[in-house]
Design an enzyme around this catalytic site. Structure first.
Site, PDB file in Angstrom:
ATOM      1  N   GLY A  71     -23.594  49.239  -0.993  1.00 27.50           N
ATOM      2  CA  GLY A  71     -23.805  50.128   0.147  1.00 27.50           C
ATOM      3  C   GLY A  71     -24.299  51.500  -0.283  1.00 27.50           C
ATOM      4  O   GLY A  71     -25.169  52.095   0.363  1.00 27.50           O
ATOM      5  N   ASN A 151     -15.505  54.583   8.310  1.00 23.04           N
ATOM      6  CA  ASN A 151     -14.591  53.868   7.429  1.00 23.04           C
ATOM      7  C   ASN A 151     -13.169  54.420   7.442  1.00 23.04           C
ATOM      8  O   ASN A 151     -12.223  53.708   7.149  1.00 23.04           O
ATOM      9  CB  ASN A 151     -15.137  53.876   5.999  1.00 23.04           C
ATOM     10  CG  ASN A 151     -15.584  55.246   5.550  1.00 23.04           C
ATOM     11  OD1 ASN A 151     -16.476  55.851   6.145  1.00 23.04           O
ATOM     12  ND2 ASN A 151     -14.954  55.763   4.512  1.00 23.04           N
ATOM     13  N   GLN A 179     -19.348  49.172   7.352  1.00 26.32           N
ATOM     14  CA  GLN A 179     -18.058  48.765   7.927  1.00 26.32           C
ATOM     15  C   GLN A 179     -18.192  47.743   9.054  1.00 26.32           C
ATOM     16  O   GLN A 179     -17.181  47.210   9.511  1.00 26.32           O
ATOM     17  CB  GLN A 179     -17.294  50.002   8.443  1.00 26.32           C
ATOM     18  CG  GLN A 179     -16.710  50.858   7.334  1.00 26.32           C
ATOM     19  CD  GLN A 179     -15.560  50.178   6.592  1.00 26.32           C
ATOM     20  OE1 GLN A 179     -14.832  49.360   7.136  1.00 26.32           O
ATOM     21  NE2 GLN A 179     -15.394  50.537   5.323  1.00 26.32           N
ATOM     22  N   SER A 199     -22.948  46.018   2.699  1.00 23.38           N
ATOM     23  CA  SER A 199     -22.363  45.797   1.376  1.00 23.38           C
ATOM     24  C   SER A 199     -21.496  44.544   1.381  1.00 23.38           C
ATOM     25  O   SER A 199     -20.658  44.362   2.263  1.00 23.38           O
ATOM     26  CB  SER A 199     -21.527  47.016   0.989  1.00 23.38           C
ATOM     27  OG  SER A 199     -20.876  46.782  -0.234  1.00 23.38           O
ATOM     28  N   THR A 237     -34.257  42.976 -12.744  1.00 21.40           N
ATOM     29  CA  THR A 237     -33.899  41.570 -12.579  1.00 21.40           C
ATOM     30  C   THR A 237     -32.751  41.455 -11.588  1.00 21.40           C
ATOM     31  O   THR A 237     -31.772  42.194 -11.675  1.00 21.40           O
ATOM     32  CB  THR A 237     -33.510  40.963 -13.940  1.00 21.40           C
ATOM     33  OG1 THR A 237     -34.631  41.100 -14.810  1.00 21.40           O
ATOM     34  CG2 THR A 237     -33.128  39.494 -13.819  1.00 21.40           C
ATOM     35  N   CYS A 325     -11.392  59.007   0.032  1.00 21.04           N
ATOM     36  CA  CYS A 325     -12.266  59.334  -1.080  1.00 21.04           C
ATOM     37  C   CYS A 325     -11.906  60.641  -1.764  1.00 21.04           C
ATOM     38  O   CYS A 325     -12.437  60.951  -2.813  1.00 21.04           O
ATOM     39  CB  CYS A 325     -13.716  59.385  -0.619  1.00 21.04           C
ATOM     40  SG  CYS A 325     -14.298  57.748  -0.179  1.00 21.04           S
TER      41      CYS A 325
HETATM   42  C1  LIG Z   1     -17.715  51.273   1.248  1.00 16.56           C
HETATM   43  C2  LIG Z   1     -18.706  52.059   2.024  1.00 16.56           C
HETATM   44  C3  LIG Z   1     -19.912  52.481   1.442  1.00 16.56           C
HETATM   45  C4  LIG Z   1     -20.231  52.232  -0.006  1.00 16.56           C
HETATM   46  O1  LIG Z   1     -20.500  50.884  -0.278  1.00 16.56           O
HETATM   47  P1  LIG Z   1     -20.388  50.346  -1.793  1.00 16.56           P
HETATM   48  O2  LIG Z   1     -20.899  48.944  -1.717  1.00 16.56           O
HETATM   49  O3  LIG Z   1     -18.942  50.412  -2.157  1.00 16.56           O
HETATM   50  O4  LIG Z   1     -21.235  51.223  -2.631  1.00 16.56           O
HETATM   51  C5  LIG Z   1     -20.805  53.173   2.226  1.00 16.56           C
HETATM   52  N1  LIG Z   1     -20.549  53.448   3.508  1.00 16.56           N
HETATM   53  C6  LIG Z   1     -19.408  53.054   4.118  1.00 16.56           C
HETATM   54  C7  LIG Z   1     -19.180  53.378   5.552  1.00 16.56           C
HETATM   55  C8  LIG Z   1     -18.441  52.357   3.390  1.00 16.56           C
HETATM   56  O5  LIG Z   1     -17.308  51.986   3.985  1.00 16.56           O
END
Ligand SMILES: *Cc1c(COP(=O)(O)O)cnc(C)c1O
Length: 391
Positions: A71, A151, A179, A199, A237, A325
């Site tokens: 993500g 999130n 999310q 993600s 890759t 975070c």
């Molecule tokens: C977890 C998250 C991300 C980051 O994704 P990753 O795959 O962990 O880098 C970005 N935005 C939101 C809203 C998230 O919850």
């Protein structure tokens, strides 16, 4: 001891069927998908099947999907890719004050390089007002980037309504749907977005892999430079086992998400109701209805969130502080600040996020331990006199 995982917004366990699908591509099916021999071609076929599954999940065409390392990379690619490709047209970007750090830090990076950013406020429930977006748009605006759901507090934003406004102005629209993809119905045409980040590890896929949807015809610069992979938009890759795992997770989500969301909403509402029944001086953070199915974020006054977390951890329960975070600093989260939670109250915030393997028994056990811990912490709190006199 019972162990209860209630931190699904941080990451989810990989679905056993996803693992099963991935394993052959870690050992015997090791070919490089760019190779023209049989080893390569077999893996290429599976990578393209995964692309179709991800596209299907969000109502896109397979050619519009670019695989990324997750993500964070998808968000960075969207913002920086659009900004650098369109800087002759303008340098103004609109986002919100409650975005994930993957968006906010990319915005700060662009700000230092001459781009002008507008950070829209949100209301007390965490909602962005579409009229604020309309008012913020200038001649020089090239991109609007707003998250689909937050999130931390779980608020689901009116992206489709905002998309209509942004589209009418001919401006690119990106949404961080990390999310919601695989959890809710997410369709790039309904949402009227040009870019969308997702993600795998947030919906039972592996970590370190995700995707960026890029609508056909969008002007972007590549983010990683090198070989010709991903139609020259993202060199390197491919993470073949990860991509195949993401595809399987998308396929499973497609079949199960509706039923699962309904089940989680019921568990969520039960837990919220019981927290309010059994604990005094609590506030729910985030929108009561426009809310992620598995998200519970509450501020419990006169307790310290970190102590609460540690005590729950000792009872086998994994939750997150309201400030996921920034838990290494004492700063309350930027999201709780944006919805106007007073600093003192914000420090007593805790987030429980539910998922596929959460049961009613898990919730009852958590409620029991939560009530017990709050009682204990409040009895030793220096603020106990304050709250006893006000309650
Ligand atoms: C977890 C998250 C991300 C980051 O994704 P990753 O795959 O962990 O880098 C970005 N935005 C939101 C809203 C998230 O919850």
């Amino acid at each position: 001891m019972r162990r209860v995982y209630l931190d699904y917004a941080a990451t989810t366990p990989t679905h056993p069927d996803v693992v099963k699908e991935m394993v052959p591509f870690l050992n015997q099916e090791f070919g490089n998908p760019s190779s023209i021999h049989t080893f390569g071609r077999e893996v290429r076929k599976k990578v393209e099947e995964a692309r179709e599954k991800v596209a299907h999940l969000i109502g896109a065409n397979p050619e519009e999907i670019v695989f990324t390392s997750g993500g964070t990379e998808a968000d960075n690619f969207a913002l920086i890719g659009i900004a650098f490709a369109n800087e002759k047209k303008g340098n103004h970007i609109i986002t919100s004050s409650i975005e994930h750090h993957a968006v906010l830090e990319a915005c700060h990076f662009l700000e230092k390089r001459g781009f002008s950013l507008t950070y829209l406020p949100v209301d007390k429930d965490g909602l962005i007002d579409p009229n604020d977006v309309k008012r913020a748009i200038k001649n020089k605006t090239i991109l609007v980037s707003l998250m689909h759901a937050n999130n931390e507090i779980g608020t689901i934003e009116p992206i489709a309504e905002i998309g209509k406004i942004v589209k009418e102005k001919g401006i690119y629209f990106h949404t961080d749907a990390v999310q919601t993809a695989g959890i809710l119905d997410v369709n790039v045409n309904d949402l009227k977005v040009d870019l969308l980040a997702l993600s795998a590890h947030k919906f039972y896929g592996p970590k370190g892999v995700g995707a960026l949807y890029i609508r056909k015809g969008t002007r972007m610069v590549p983010f990683i430079h090198g070989g010709h992979q991903e139609r020259r938009r993202r060199a390197g890759t491919e993470n073949t086992s990860g991509i195949i795992g993401l595809g399987k997770a998308a396929e499973i989500a497609q079949e199960t998400k509706e039923k699962e969301a309904k089940r989680l909403r019921e568990l969520r509402d039960y837990m919220i109701k019981e927290i309010f029944n059994q604990i005094e001086n609590v506030r729910l953070n985030g929108h009561p209805i426009q809310r992620l199915p598995g998200n519970i974020n509450v501020s419990i006054e006169f307790v310290e969130g970190e102590s609460l977390l540690l005590n729950l951890d000792l009872a086998g329960i994994a939750a997150s502080s309201g400030s996921a975070c920034t838990s290494d600093t004492l700063e309350p989260s930027h999201v709780l600040k944006a919805i106007g939670v007073p600093i003192q109250v914000a420090h007593g915030s805790i987030r429980f996020t539910l998922g596929k393997w959460t049961t009613k028994e898990d919730i009852d056990y958590t409620l029991e331990k939560l009530v017990e811990t709050v009682k204990k912490l409040r009895s030793i709190s220096p603020y106990q006199h304050d709250w006893k006199s006000t309650s």
